[in-house]
Scaffold this active site. Structure first.
Site, PDB file in Angstrom:
ATOM      1  N   SER A  55       0.857  -1.178   0.000  1.00 45.01           N
ATOM      2  CA  SER A  55       0.000   0.000   0.000  1.00 45.01           C
ATOM      3  C   SER A  55       0.899   1.236   0.000  1.00 45.01           C
ATOM      4  O   SER A  55       2.118   1.137   0.141  1.00 45.01           O
ATOM      5  CB  SER A  55      -0.894   0.000   1.241  1.00 45.01           C
ATOM      6  OG  SER A  55      -1.804  -1.068   1.181  1.00 45.01           O
ATOM      7  N   HIS A  57       0.785   3.470  -2.597  1.00 46.08           N
ATOM      8  CA  HIS A  57       0.966   3.903  -3.990  1.00 46.08           C
ATOM      9  C   HIS A  57      -0.336   4.389  -4.613  1.00 46.08           C
ATOM     10  O   HIS A  57      -0.451   4.457  -5.830  1.00 46.08           O
ATOM     11  CB  HIS A  57       1.515   2.761  -4.841  1.00 46.08           C
ATOM     12  CG  HIS A  57       2.769   2.158  -4.323  1.00 46.08           C
ATOM     13  ND1 HIS A  57       3.872   2.919  -4.043  1.00 46.08           N
ATOM     14  CD2 HIS A  57       3.099   0.877  -4.013  1.00 46.08           C
ATOM     15  CE1 HIS A  57       4.837   2.117  -3.598  1.00 46.08           C
ATOM     16  NE2 HIS A  57       4.384   0.883  -3.555  1.00 46.08           N
ATOM     17  N   ASP A 110       7.972  -8.426  -3.943  1.00 47.26           N
ATOM     18  CA  ASP A 110       6.811  -8.651  -4.817  1.00 47.26           C
ATOM     19  C   ASP A 110       7.029  -9.879  -5.690  1.00 47.26           C
ATOM     20  O   ASP A 110       6.140 -10.722  -5.841  1.00 47.26           O
ATOM     21  CB  ASP A 110       6.570  -7.428  -5.715  1.00 47.26           C
ATOM     22  CG  ASP A 110       6.103  -6.223  -4.926  1.00 47.26           C
ATOM     23  OD1 ASP A 110       6.902  -5.699  -4.131  1.00 47.26           O
ATOM     24  OD2 ASP A 110       4.940  -5.814  -5.067  1.00 47.26           O
ATOM     25  N   HIS A 219       9.148   3.783  -2.815  1.00 49.52           N
ATOM     26  CA  HIS A 219       8.974   3.249  -1.465  1.00 49.52           C
ATOM     27  C   HIS A 219       9.650   4.108  -0.414  1.00 49.52           C
ATOM     28  O   HIS A 219      10.080   3.616   0.619  1.00 49.52           O
ATOM     29  CB  HIS A 219       9.509   1.824  -1.380  1.00 49.52           C
ATOM     30  CG  HIS A 219       8.761   0.903  -2.268  1.00 49.52           C
ATOM     31  ND1 HIS A 219       9.188   0.606  -3.526  1.00 49.52           N
ATOM     32  CD2 HIS A 219       7.596   0.266  -2.097  1.00 49.52           C
ATOM     33  CE1 HIS A 219       8.308  -0.195  -4.092  1.00 49.52           C
ATOM     34  NE2 HIS A 219       7.333  -0.425  -3.256  1.00 49.52           N
TER      35      HIS A 219
END
Lengths: 330, 210
Positions: A55, A57, A110, A219
């Site tokens: 989360s 973004h 990811d 990030h």
């Protein structure tokens, strides 16, 4: 830390609930967690697209769920990849006999979590494949490193492969188009102020009043170089020159995406865009279309990224195809 | 020799150690990553701790597998799959066992390290947890093969991990999020190597207490 939140541990859940409530006709949340799917999910007639990531973004990725783009977005904690079990729930919820394509941004976490989820889905005989987006030219690409990051260019992968899937194309065809976009999209970003992960309570890095970070990711991490602040035009030129050196865009038609990192006013993004357009034209690049706004943010980081996508006739047609999502309508 | 009760005590101690070092790990990650390593690991180990009571009558393989599954489904990021895979792979080689000889412990240790290499497509020298884990395993295995008992072998292992953590300050990251900083990652201690050291230290502390 000064933020409009209720409790640090509720940030992600309340954000997802609020997103879904903002577009109840388009989005539905799964009970298992921060998994958003299309409210109008169709039957077995198209490849389903699944994406996600940490989360922070917003509007990515949940805001891009809808007709012509994603079928499902899985969110993790802020800046932390969702876990394989949640991604797997998302894949199962939207899987069709045509298959599922996962669109993953190239970050170690990811990639590993999606890889494990894809294995779990394949074990249950779901037809599933994945592509990895790595559009950030700030980072050197090499076989021996993590490679380039996936940043704002991911939105164009969602848009164009989503249009291909909507046409009823096969999983292989949708993957081919997604990979074509990945091969032709490049981005680079910078920040003038950092962001604070709510659970950390402190900014990821600190900058003096006259300093900027060039080559940041999404990030809140520091960039590849720190520099003294210069004008908007000079800053944009640094990013553009790096992008233009990576792919020769001369003579090509491109989509330009000027992406705000979260706290940059549109006023500044338009100032950037004013220069970018003139500079590209002066360098022989033809501009097919331009998007300016907050698409792939880094909470309240101030800064921006520039993305260029080289188009051919196929990508142009798919780029122009209709899309109806909370964050992008075409 | 190590039994399932000790394994549970080690996991409990590791969870407490990670929780108490959460802020330091996060600070290390802020310098070269995205500042969430401590937060994420603490969240994962907290969920492991909540499951400890259900481990009492299970074999070591089942316990380690449960730990791995809990970490994979709660940590997120890269450390979730990496630590999760490590515990699951170690669990695989301890299936059905309620006690481990020192050689079997070494075998489980090796499976865990190999699991991290496989999942992370990484090797030593890339400024990751492997820079603590690989030398730690070699020291442990060398000690056991050379006739040392469990505690002295684990002491060597922890010392090797400590040196490995120090070594991460001298190298440029080529894997993980610190790799994006290129030369700027020099001089910083790797948070993943540090958390790996903490887990080994927790194991040593428990065994020393007897």
């Amino acid at each position: 830390m000064k933020k409009l939140i209720n409790a640090v541990e509720k940030v992600e859940d309340e954000m997802i609930l609020g997103l879904v409530k903002s577009a109840p006709k388009k989005l539905r949340k799964l009970d298992c967690g921060k998994v958003v799917v299309r409210a109008d999910k169709k039957g077995n007639d198209k490849v389903a697209l699944v994406s996600g990531g940490g989360s922070g973004h917003e509007p990515a990725h949940g805001g891009f769920v809808g007709k012509g783009m994603l079928d499902c977005a899985v969110a993790g904690a802020v800046f932390t990849s969702p876990t394989p079990d949640k991604i797997f729930e998302g894949i199962k919820a939207v899987a069709t006999s045509q298959g599922v394509l996962c669109i993953v941004k190239n970050y170690t976490g990811d990639v590993m979590n999606f890889e494990m989820a894809v294995d779990m889905a394949a074990d249950e005989d779901i037809k599933v494949d994945s592509v990895i987006v790595n559009d950030d030219v700030a980072v050197k690409d090499s076989l021996y490193t993590t490679g380039r990051r996936g940043v704002a260019g991911t939105i164009l992968v969602h848009k164009i492969s989503g249009a291909k899937a909507e046409e009823g194309a096969s999983l292989d065809e949708v993957k081919r188009v997604a990979e074509k976009v990945i091969a032709n999209v490049r981005s680079m970003g910078m920040a003038i102020s950092p962001c604070t992960v709510p659970a950390a309570g402190k900014p990821g890095f600190t900058l003096a009043d006259d300093e900027v970070e060039i080559g940041i990711g999404i990030h809140g991490e520091p960039g590849t170089t720190r520099a003294k602040i210069i004008s908007a035009d000079e800053t944009a030129k640094i990013l553009l020159d790096k992008i233009l050196a990576d792919i020769d865009f001369k003579g090509s038609e491109v989509v330009v995406l000027i992406n705000g990192m979260g706290a940059t006013p549109l006023m500044e993004l338009y100032i950037i865009n004013n220069f970018v357009q003139d500079y590209l034209v002066a360098n022989g690049v033809k501009i097919y279309d331009t998007m300016v706004g907050n698409f792939m943010t880094s909470i309240e980081m101030a800064g921006f990224s520039i993305t260029l996508l080289r188009l051919d006739d196929e990508l142009k047609k798919l780029y122009d195809a209709p899309a109806d999502t909370p964050a992008l309508v075409k | 020799m190590i039994d399932s009760k000790k394994i549970i005590a080690i996991i409990d101690a590791a969870a407490k150690k990670i929780e108490s070092e959460k802020d330091f790990l996060t600070q290390l990650d802020n310098e070269i990553g995205d500042g969430d390593h401590g937060i994420n690991l603490a969240r994962g180990f907290k969920s492991v701790e909540e499951k400890l009571a259900t481990f009492a009558d299970k074999d070591i393989g089942a316990i380690l597998k449960s730990v791995g599954t809990a970490l994979v489904s709660t940590v997120g990021g890269a450390s979730g799959p990496l630590y999760g895979t490590a515990f699951m792979k170690a669990g695989n080689v301890c299936k059905g066992k309620f006690t481990l000889t020192d050689e079997e412990f070494a075998e489980a240790f090796n499976a865990a390290v190999e699991g991290v290499k496989m999942r992370g497509k990484s090797a030593e020298g890339e400024k990751t947890m492997l820079d603590a884990l690989c030398p730690a395993y070699r020291a442990f295995k060398g000690g056991v093969d050379g006739g040392k008992t469990l505690i002295p072998a684990l002491e060597d292992s922890v010392n090797a991990a400590m040196q490995g953590v120090e070594y991460t300050k001298t190298i440029i990251a080529t894997k993980g999020r610190a790799a994006y900083l290129q030369e700027r990652s020099l001089g910083h201690q790797d948070p993943g190597a540090t958390s790996s050291l903490y887990i080994l230290q927790a194991a040593l502390d428990v065994l020393k207490k007897g």
